[in-house]
Design an enzyme around this catalytic site. Structure first.
Site, PDB file in Angstrom:
ATOM      1  CB  CYS A   1      25.248  -4.345  -4.667  1.00 17.61           C
ATOM      2  SG  CYS A   1      23.471  -4.506  -4.437  1.00 17.61           S
ATOM      3  CG  LEU A   2      24.674  -6.318   1.254  1.00 15.77           C
ATOM      4  CD1 LEU A   2      23.803  -6.132   2.492  1.00 15.77           C
ATOM      5  CD2 LEU A   2      25.992  -6.987   1.620  1.00 15.77           C
TER       6      LEU A   2
ATOM      7  CD  GLU B   1      21.020   0.601  -0.127  1.00 23.28           C
ATOM      8  OE1 GLU B   1      20.191  -0.244  -0.545  1.00 23.28           O
ATOM      9  OE2 GLU B   1      22.238   0.342  -0.008  1.00 23.28           O
TER      10      GLU B   1
HETATM   11 NI    NI Z   1      22.852  -2.662  -3.319  1.00 16.67          NI
END
Ligand code: NI
Length: 209
Positions: free
Chosen positions: A106-107, A149
């Protein structure tokens, strides 16, 4: 770096966006349905694609760039000009079928990667940026990214979906993200918690409800 939102004449303005990391409050609260798609929001979605491709991601939820809106973008190829760009506004997921386990990252939690169990197939209903209804029955990577998301919009991270042993394994990493965040706030590199929340409230008031 210290982008304390300055009071602007336009209460609906969206400034330059940047990725925020856990535990930024945008990631931990439920995003609100969008009731107004304006030019600023369309431009923000374009910026989100730039940010996602720069970070080599395949999906990005609005609250990962501190926008408290129920919308996310996906491109399973992760590269501009390749694959299909999806924008899902006010998405609803239904008809989960099957089970699949796959490693996710995950960013908002750079460096953390764990196996996550999710339904293999789901249906998504949403709206496009130009107000067209979207109805897709998806599986594979697209289904996985959509569910990841969607969790963001609910204020959840993939680390909330781990079995107990794996959850223990990431506990330390989450702690160190919290320390980094607190350190930035104490050095004035990040606005204080209340200021971050006030900015989310302002953006919410501009386009939700
Ligand atoms: Ni994420």
């Amino acid at each position: 770096m210290a982008s304390v939102p300055s009071p602007t004449a336009d209460s609906t303005a969206i400034g330059p966006l940047q990725l925020v990391e856990y535990p930024h409050p945008a990631l931990l609260r439920r995003a609100k349905p969008v009731s107004r798609i304006d030019d600023a929001l369309a431009a923000a979605v374009e910026q989100m694609f730039d940010i996602m491709y720069d970070a080599r991601g395949v999906g990005l939820a609005a609250n990962q760039v501190a926008l408290p809106y129920r919308l996310f973008i996906v491109n399973c190829e992760g590269e501009r000009g390749h694959g299909e760009e999806h924008v899902f506004i006010n998405p609803v997921l239904s008809r989960p079928r099957g089970t699949a386990v796959q490693e996710e990252g995950c960013l908002s939690l750079p460096g953390v990667r764990m196996d996550v169990r999710r339904p293999e197939r789901i249906v998504i209903d949403a709206w496009s940026l130009d107000g067209q209804p979207i109805h897709l029955d998806v599986d594979g990577l697209l289904a996985r990214v959509i569910q990841h998301e969607f969790d963001h919009l609910e204020g959840r991270l993939f680390t909330d979906r781990l079995p107990e042993a794996a959850a223990l394994e990431v506990r330390r990493a989450l702690e160190s993200f919290r320390e980094v965040h607190a350190g930035k706030q104490s050095r004035g590199e990040l606005p204080a918690h209340d200021a971050l929340v006030a900015e989310l409230d302002r953006l919410e008031a501009a386009r939700c409800g």
